[in-house]
Scaffold this motif. Structure first.
Motif, PDB file in Angstrom:
ATOM      1  N   GLU A   1      -3.588   6.150  -3.038  1.00 14.03           N
ATOM      2  CA  GLU A   1      -4.453   6.470  -1.907  1.00 14.03           C
ATOM      3  C   GLU A   1      -5.014   5.204  -1.275  1.00 14.03           C
ATOM      4  OE1 GLU A   1      -7.426   9.295  -3.019  1.00 14.03           O
ATOM      5  OE2 GLU A   1      -7.947   9.728  -0.923  1.00 14.03           O
TER       6      GLU A   1
ATOM      7  N   SER B   1     -14.293   4.961  -3.959  1.00 18.17           N
ATOM      8  CA  SER B   1     -14.661   3.571  -3.743  1.00 18.17           C
ATOM      9  C   SER B   1     -13.450   2.867  -3.148  1.00 18.17           C
ATOM     10  CB  SER B   1     -15.035   2.896  -5.064  1.00 18.17           C
ATOM     11  OG  SER B   1     -16.268   3.381  -5.535  1.00 18.17           O
TER      12      SER B   1
ATOM     13  N   GLN C   1       0.819  -1.213   0.000  1.00 17.51           N
ATOM     14  CA  GLN C   1       0.000   0.000   0.000  1.00 17.51           C
ATOM     15  C   GLN C   1       0.852   1.263   0.000  1.00 17.51           C
ATOM     16  OE1 GLN C   1      -3.481  -0.376   2.582  1.00 17.51           O
ATOM     17  NE2 GLN C   1      -4.330  -1.721   0.996  1.00 17.51           N
TER      18      GLN C   1
ATOM     19  N   LEU D   1      -8.016  -0.463   2.618  1.00 16.66           N
ATOM     20  CA  LEU D   1      -8.555  -0.533   1.256  1.00 16.66           C
ATOM     21  C   LEU D   1      -7.733   0.343   0.318  1.00 16.66           C
ATOM     22  CD1 LEU D   1     -12.282  -0.011   2.274  1.00 16.66           C
ATOM     23  CD2 LEU D   1     -11.335  -2.136   1.369  1.00 16.66           C
ATOM     24  N   TYR D   2      -7.684  -0.055  -0.950  1.00 16.02           N
ATOM     25  CA  TYR D   2      -7.170   0.838  -1.982  1.00 16.02           C
ATOM     26  C   TYR D   2      -8.312   1.775  -2.349  1.00 16.02           C
ATOM     27  CZ  TYR D   2      -3.349  -2.507  -2.411  1.00 16.02           C
ATOM     28  OH  TYR D   2      -2.284  -3.315  -2.142  1.00 16.02           O
ATOM     29  N   LEU D   3      -8.059   3.079  -2.394  1.00 19.11           N
ATOM     30  CA  LEU D   3      -9.130   4.016  -2.722  1.00 19.11           C
ATOM     31  C   LEU D   3      -8.997   4.470  -4.171  1.00 19.11           C
ATOM     32  CD1 LEU D   3      -9.327   6.138   0.558  1.00 19.11           C
ATOM     33  CD2 LEU D   3     -10.623   4.099  -0.104  1.00 19.11           C
ATOM     34  N   VAL D   4     -10.120   4.458  -4.861  1.00 23.58           N
ATOM     35  CA  VAL D   4     -10.148   4.853  -6.270  1.00 23.58           C
ATOM     36  C   VAL D   4     -11.328   5.797  -6.476  1.00 23.58           C
ATOM     37  CG1 VAL D   4      -9.168   2.653  -7.042  1.00 23.58           C
ATOM     38  CG2 VAL D   4     -11.658   2.932  -6.941  1.00 23.58           C
TER      39      VAL D   4
ATOM     40  N   ASN E   1      -7.566  -6.721   2.134  1.00 20.48           N
ATOM     41  CA  ASN E   1      -6.282  -6.861   1.440  1.00 20.48           C
ATOM     42  C   ASN E   1      -5.215  -7.633   2.220  1.00 20.48           C
ATOM     43  OD1 ASN E   1      -6.812  -5.499  -1.120  1.00 20.48           O
ATOM     44  ND2 ASN E   1      -7.171  -3.707   0.183  1.00 20.48           N
TER      45      ASN E   1
END
Lengths: 98, 483
Positions: free
Chosen positions: A85, B144, A80, A90-93, B35
């Motif tokens: 971001e 998201s 990460q 979580l990966y933020l998109v 993750n």
């Protein structure tokens, strides 16, 4: 057979590659050269020869169903650190809603 | 008014119960933090290579053998290309032109009728990750969140022919498939956790027309009830649209469980141009006969075969056989109970298992593998009912006591509590005489022609014996004394 400019733009769009008009026409030229090459190959008589799905004549090796035991927290942190971001693991998109 | 025929085909995503993922060594356990189960392959870092999990292949072979399908001696993995944030590679590894399992069929039970649904194919593929939107409270406004724990989880996608003609048949198919994949141990069947999800392709056509109507695909149905509701709604909508002179456009639709309606997803142009091509990272999957034969030899007796055997060996009805083969645990429980009770008491075992025990499990929200009563305890109880040692009301008492204590047998409870049925005529006569003396009004009523009074007297006698009297004998003795 040769491609049209419209087809090149469509393929670029499907691959989410942005190309300018100049790039589109130079790409068209290159792709058409590849097609010429393919046409030459298609002239070879391959009647009765089984098509191959892979260039190497080998079969897939299989792995035992054994989960790894890496420290998951440490690994996630390392991964990460590369992401633009993240939050709460979580990966933020940019928001995607179906 | 025109008569319509409904045509349904189903695609099912079955999550294979491997411990590691299909192309990487990440664990597949459900419920880890976001993750934490995503390694370099799952998140698609550059330079990684997928290596196929042997057990995933074995599970696909098991499925193929259980449905009479052909196992492809050579099958190919392909890239299915599309862009979505929870698919970090930009493609899903799947099988396209040459799947691992081809053809086959599944028997389904619709009411009393058995029907055959043909299978088209089953292929191996990887699952995508999960996108969490702000509504879920996970990610900040305008973002998201992506969790890649599920990315790379092995799936077997099973495709049926359009052989079903009603929502009831579709549900019967899904149930039979669900039972089968659990039976052969390739899927945990947990629908809440998404281990078994169905897409239904639905169309309608005027009865007698040869060509299929235009179909719409209802995506991601994760319960049998939703499957039924979604198809029923979709069929009504399609018929109404056609009868109003409208046309059906091919589309992918979602089912909204709250409103009970299906609605078309915004159709993106290019959405279905997946540009499949053989994945150069994976070589052809070659399966030799010897491997298939080895897996065949290890397969358990399949539900259909077991069902037939239960009917022919134990004289059970088709219905009983279907219920008892709903899972391997259920079938094993039944057969162990019969082993103790004796083959001639199989029907009584079935009745207690499907009646009293199932009701209790339902009440407590448990499955047969968490039963409070072991199969040998139930078998022991049934043996004592069958040989007349205890009456049915007393058997219920013993049943309850056995459920409270897994270490005790029916015989021990019967002797400890003195529950042995009273079949000794002298003892019974004594009880009945006392009942007749104490209930003169009932006796008079019976003599005046009220048959009901007789049953009341039997009840009194049973009560006086604390349920231990042999009801049959009580009946006989009473008749004799009152005539």
């Amino acid at each position: 057979m040769s491609l049209t400019l419209e087809q090149v733009r469509r393929v670029a769009h499907l691959a989410r590659i942005e190309i300018s008009d100049v790039e589109a026409s130079s790409t068209l030229g290159q792709l058409n050269e590849i097609f010429t090459l393919i046409e030459k190959m298609q002239a070879v008589d391959t009647q009765g020869i089984e098509p191959m799905a892979h260039a190497q004549e080998m079969v897939q090796r299989l792995r035992d169903d054994r989960p790894e035991t890496t420290d998951p927290g440490q690994r996630r942190e390392a991964f990460q650190a590369l992401a633009p971001e993240t939050g709460d693991g979580l990966y933020l998109v940019p928001k995607v809603i179906e | 008014m025109k008569e319509w025929e409904i045509v349904i085909g189903i695609e099912t995503h079955v999550q294979l119960a491997t411990r590691a993922k299909i192309f990487s060594a990440s664990p597949t356990a459900f419920g880890a933090g976001p993750n934490l189960q995503a390694n370099a392959i799952d998140i698609a870092l550059p330079g990684v290579l997928p290596v196929l999990n042997k057990t995933a292949v074995e599970f696909a072979i098991r499925f193929g053998l259980a449905t009479g399908s052909d196992i492809a001696p050579c099958s190919i993995f392909a890239r299915k290309n599309y862009f979505y944030p929870d698919l970090p590679k930009g493609y899903q590894i799947s099988q396209y032109e040459s799947p691992v399992v081809v053809g086959g069929e599944l028997a389904i039970q619709v009411g009393k009728e058995t029907r055959i649904v043909r299978l088209t194919r089953a292929h191996l593929e990887e699952d995508a990750g999960k996108s969490l939107h702000e509504a879920a409270g996970h990610s900040p406004r305008g973002k998201s969140g992506i969790d890649l724990n599920r990315a790379g989880t092995p799936l077997l996608e099973i495709v049926s022919e359009p052989d079903m003609r009603s929502s009831a048949e579709a549900v019967a198919y899904a149930r039979a498939l669900h039972a089968l994949v659990r039976w052969i141990g390739i899927c945990d069947g947990n629908m809440q956790e998404g281990s078994f999800r169905c897409d239904a392709n639905v169309s309608v056509r005027p009865l007698g027309q040869r060509d299929f109507g235009t179909r719409r695909e209802i995506k991601n149905l994760n319960s049998f009830r939703f499957l039924q509701q979604a198809i029923d709604y979709e069929v009504c909508w399609q018929i109404a649209t056609l009868e109003d002179g409208g046309e059906i456009e091919q589309a992918t639709v979602l089912f909204d469980a709250d409103s009970g309606e299906t609605r078309a997803m915004r159709s993106k142009e290019d959405a279905h141009d997946y540009r499949y091509f053989p994945d150069p990272d994976l070589l052809p999957l070659v399966i030799d006969r010897a491997w298939v034969d080895r897996i065949r030899a290890e397969l358990p007796e399949l539900p259909a075969a077991k069902r037939q055997r239960l009917v022919s060996d134990y004289g059970l009805s088709d219905y009983d056989a279907v219920v008892l083969t709903s899972s391997q645990e259920m079938a094993a429980y039944f057969e162990s109970a019969v082993a103790v009770a004796g083959k001639s008491n199989a029907k009584i075992c079935a009745n207690w298992l499907m009646g009293e025990l199932s009701a209790r499990l339902n009440r407590e929200g448990r499955e047969i593998d968490a039963t409070p009563l072991s199969a040998s305890q139930l078998g022991g109880l049934v043996a004592r009912i069958a040989d007349g040692t205890i009456s049915t009301p007393v058997a219920r008492q013993v049943f309850d006591a056995l459920c409270e204590d897994s270490g005790v047998s029916a015989d021990e409870i019967i002797s400890r509590r003195g529950l042995r049925q009273i079949s000794d005529s002298d003892a019974l006569e004594e009880i009945i005489d006392a009942v007749l003396t104490a209930n003169r009004t009932m006796v008079d009523e019976f003599r005046a022609g009220k048959e009901k009074a007789f049953n009341a007297l039997v009840g009194q006698a049973m009560k006086a014996s604390k349920g231990r009297a042999n009801p049959h004998q009580v009946n006989e003795l009473l008749r004799r004394k009152l005539s």
